[in-house]
Scaffold this motif. Sequence first.
Motif, PDB file in Angstrom:
ATOM      1  N   SER A   1       0.849  -1.198   0.000  1.00  0.00           N
ATOM      2  CA  SER A   1       0.000   0.000   0.000  1.00  0.00           C
ATOM      3  C   SER A   1       0.880   1.242   0.000  1.00  0.00           C
ATOM      4  CB  SER A   1      -0.875   0.026   1.257  1.00  0.00           C
ATOM      5  OG  SER A   1      -1.722  -1.089   1.269  1.00  0.00           O
TER       6      SER A   1
ATOM      7  N   LEU B   1      -0.814   6.822   1.035  1.00  0.00           N
ATOM      8  CA  LEU B   1      -2.135   7.458   0.894  1.00  0.00           C
ATOM      9  C   LEU B   1      -3.277   6.439   0.936  1.00  0.00           C
ATOM     10  CD1 LEU B   1      -0.993   9.985  -1.817  1.00  0.00           C
ATOM     11  CD2 LEU B   1      -2.000  10.616   0.397  1.00  0.00           C
ATOM     12  N   HIS B   2      -2.965   5.216   1.325  1.00  0.00           N
ATOM     13  CA  HIS B   2      -3.963   4.148   1.281  1.00  0.00           C
ATOM     14  C   HIS B   2      -5.248   4.495   2.043  1.00  0.00           C
ATOM     15  CE1 HIS B   2      -5.551   0.134   0.865  1.00  0.00           C
ATOM     16  NE2 HIS B   2      -5.759   0.087   2.158  1.00  0.00           N
ATOM     17  N   GLU B   3      -5.101   5.009   3.272  1.00  0.00           N
ATOM     18  CA  GLU B   3      -6.302   5.327   4.078  1.00  0.00           C
ATOM     19  C   GLU B   3      -7.139   6.423   3.419  1.00  0.00           C
ATOM     20  OE1 GLU B   3      -3.380   4.669   5.870  1.00  0.00           O
ATOM     21  OE2 GLU B   3      -4.175   2.750   6.571  1.00  0.00           O
ATOM     22  N   VAL B   4      -6.445   7.353   2.777  1.00  0.00           N
ATOM     23  CA  VAL B   4      -7.153   8.421   2.071  1.00  0.00           C
ATOM     24  C   VAL B   4      -8.008   7.825   0.952  1.00  0.00           C
ATOM     25  CG1 VAL B   4      -6.854  10.469   0.605  1.00  0.00           C
ATOM     26  CG2 VAL B   4      -5.382  10.137   2.614  1.00  0.00           C
ATOM     27  N   HIS B   5      -7.430   6.900   0.194  1.00  0.00           N
ATOM     28  CA  HIS B   5      -8.183   6.282  -0.903  1.00  0.00           C
ATOM     29  C   HIS B   5      -9.392   5.502  -0.370  1.00  0.00           C
ATOM     30  CE1 HIS B   5      -4.845   7.585  -3.157  1.00  0.00           C
ATOM     31  NE2 HIS B   5      -4.041   6.579  -2.902  1.00  0.00           N
ATOM     32  N   GLU B   6      -9.169   4.788   0.715  1.00  0.00           N
ATOM     33  CA  GLU B   6     -10.272   4.021   1.317  1.00  0.00           C
ATOM     34  C   GLU B   6     -11.397   4.950   1.746  1.00  0.00           C
ATOM     35  OE1 GLU B   6      -9.234   0.409   3.604  1.00  0.00           O
ATOM     36  OE2 GLU B   6      -9.588   0.059   1.466  1.00  0.00           O
ATOM     37  N   ALA B   7     -11.009   6.052   2.387  1.00  0.00           N
ATOM     38  CA  ALA B   7     -12.018   7.000   2.864  1.00  0.00           C
ATOM     39  C   ALA B   7     -12.783   7.624   1.696  1.00  0.00           C
ATOM     40  CB  ALA B   7     -11.350   8.091   3.705  1.00  0.00           C
TER      41      ALA B   7
ATOM     42  N   TYR C   1     -12.162   6.506  -8.370  1.00  0.00           N
ATOM     43  CA  TYR C   1     -12.852   6.891  -7.137  1.00  0.00           C
ATOM     44  C   TYR C   1     -14.362   6.849  -7.338  1.00  0.00           C
ATOM     45  CZ  TYR C   1      -8.193   8.240  -5.755  1.00  0.00           C
ATOM     46  OH  TYR C   1      -6.858   8.209  -5.470  1.00  0.00           O
TER      47      TYR C   1
ATOM     48  N   ASP D   1      -2.289   9.722  -7.029  1.00  0.00           N
ATOM     49  CA  ASP D   1      -1.270   9.097  -6.185  1.00  0.00           C
ATOM     50  C   ASP D   1      -0.418   8.194  -7.078  1.00  0.00           C
ATOM     51  OD1 ASP D   1       0.313   7.826  -4.327  1.00  0.00           O
ATOM     52  OD2 ASP D   1      -1.308   6.609  -3.471  1.00  0.00           O
TER      53      ASP D   1
ATOM     54  N   VAL E   1       0.065  12.507   3.060  1.00  0.00           N
ATOM     55  CA  VAL E   1      -1.344  12.768   3.371  1.00  0.00           C
ATOM     56  C   VAL E   1      -1.580  14.268   3.551  1.00  0.00           C
ATOM     57  CG1 VAL E   1      -3.174  12.405   5.076  1.00  0.00           C
ATOM     58  CG2 VAL E   1      -1.742  10.474   4.357  1.00  0.00           C
TER      59      VAL E   1
ATOM     60  N   ASN F   1      -4.104  16.317   1.178  1.00  0.00           N
ATOM     61  CA  ASN F   1      -5.273  17.023   1.726  1.00  0.00           C
ATOM     62  C   ASN F   1      -5.223  18.506   1.414  1.00  0.00           C
ATOM     63  OD1 ASN F   1      -6.369  14.669   2.710  1.00  0.00           O
ATOM     64  ND2 ASN F   1      -5.479  14.908   4.769  1.00  0.00           N
TER      65      ASN F   1
END
Lengths: 364, 129
Positions: free
Chosen positions: A4, A7-13, A30, A48, A205, A209
Motif C-alpha cells: 500500500s 495514501l492508502h487510508e485516504v483512498h479508502e475513505a 474513485y 497518487d 497525506v 489534503n
Amino acid sequence: MPRSTPLHEVHEALGATLTDFAGWLMPLRYGSESIEHNAVRNAAGLFDLSHMGEIFVTGPQAAEALDYALVGHISALAPGRARYTMIVAPDGGILDDLIVYRLAPEEFLVVANASNYLLVARELTERAEPYEARVDDRSDSYALVAVQGPRSTEILGKLTDADLVGLKYYAGLPGTVAGREALIARTGYTGEDGFELFVANADAVHVWNALTEAGADFGLVPAGLSARDTLRLEAGMPLYGNELTADLTPFDAGLGRVVRFDKQGDFVGREALAAKAEGETPARRLVGLVARGRRVPRHGYPVTQDGVPVGEVTSGAPSQSLGKPIAMAYVAHAAVESGGLTVDIRGSHEPVDVVDLPFYRRSK
Amino acid sequence: MSSIPDDLSYTKDHEWVSGLDDGRTVTVGITAYAAEQLGDVVFVQVPEVGAGVTAGDAVGEVESTKSVSDIFAPVTGEVVEVNASVVDDPSLANSDPYGEGWLFRVQLSEDPEDLLTSAEYTTLTTAES
C-alpha cells in the motif's frame, strides 16, 4: 499481498475501487473514470503515483555513470532540468523508460516504473560501479503526488512560493508545498500541463489534503489509474509492458530519438542500437487506430487485413476526447500503407482507421 | 454497499431477473454491484428479438473502460424485447441498473433454475468484495 502507498487510508475513505498494479494496491477509480478523465482535461485531477521508483545517483562522476548506463545524453542536462530517456539491455531491448532530473551538478533523480524499479536500481548500481557515483534506491521513502490539468498552476500556486510560472515543462526545483519539502517537477503522463510532487512518505497525506482543499474551487477531483491510462493513451504516450518491452528497441518503438550516439564514450546497448539504427527499417511500426464502431480494440487483439493478421494492439480504450474507441498497435508497414485495416475483436473484424499520434493535443 | 432490491432474483454472474411471479415473461439486467465493478459502461450488446436463449449461455457483452464481460442468459426461452435505450446510451447501466438500464426480456420455455434470492446474492457480493 500487494503493498500500500502512504495514501492508502485516504483512498479508502474516498471509496476508491482499488486494484493490484505491479504489486501495489492502487486506486483504479474513485467514482466514474470518465468524469475523472474529463476533469483532468478541463480542470484538474489529483493522482497518487507513489508506486513509482525514485533512484538517486550522486557523486562527482554521477553524470558520466548515467551517460554510460542510459541511452540519453544525461551529462548535457542542465541542473533543474529533466529528460525522458530509457535504459536498455546490451542487445538494445528496452528495460524501462525513465525520467531523469538533474537536481544539482552532482545529483540526479531517476524515476522508474513500479514494475521495473528494482531491476533499474540493480542495473544502475552495476553499471555505475567503475565510476565515482553512488546509486541509492529511495523508492520506499518517497511518495509521488501529481496535479494534472489546465488549472494545476492556480491550485499548486496557493500552496507554494516556488516560481511555478517560470518552471518550464520538463524542469524541477526543490521547494515547499503546504509547508512540506517537495521536489516540484513540471512533468506528467496525461497530455496536460501539470506537476509531479515528490515528498517524504510522512508528508504525503498532508500534501494530498492541502491540494484537495486548494483545488476545491477549481474543479480538482482525485483521479485513478484508469483515467491515467486513458489520458496517456489519448496523448500517445507509451506504457512499459504495452508499447515498450524488452523485446523491442527504442527504434522499434519509433523512439530512436532518445538514443544519443553523439554523446562521448560507450554506453550499454550502443553497438546493438547502432546496428539497428543503420540496418533495415523495423518490420512493424507503432500507429494510432480509431475504431469506426463502438467496440474497443484492446491489448493483445490482432490487427488484421482481409482476415490476415498484420499486427497487434498494444493499448486500447474508449476515448472521452474523441468519442470513439482508440488504440495503439504495432502494424506491418505495407499494411499501414495499403489501408483497409480491421481489428479482430473477439472474432469479429471491426474496421479501424490509421491516424497520426497523438490522438489528443492540448491547446497551448 | 450497492443496492440489492428484495423483489428481484439474481445470478452468480451478477445479473438480475424480475417478473417471475406474473407469468412467463421476465426482464433481465446487470446488478448495481456489477455496474460498480465494471466502471463506466461504454458498450452494450444484447441478443436479438426472437433469439432462443439457454440459461448459462453467453448472449451479449457489456464493455467498460477497462474490461469486457459476457452477458449470460439467466433463463431459458425466447427474447421478446430488448432495451434500445441502453444500447444507445450504455451509461444507463450505471445510472439506473434496475430501471432504465434493463437489457432484455425473455418469454420462458422452462422453469428457471439456480436463481438466487436477494439475501443469497447479498451474501455472494459480500464474500467477493
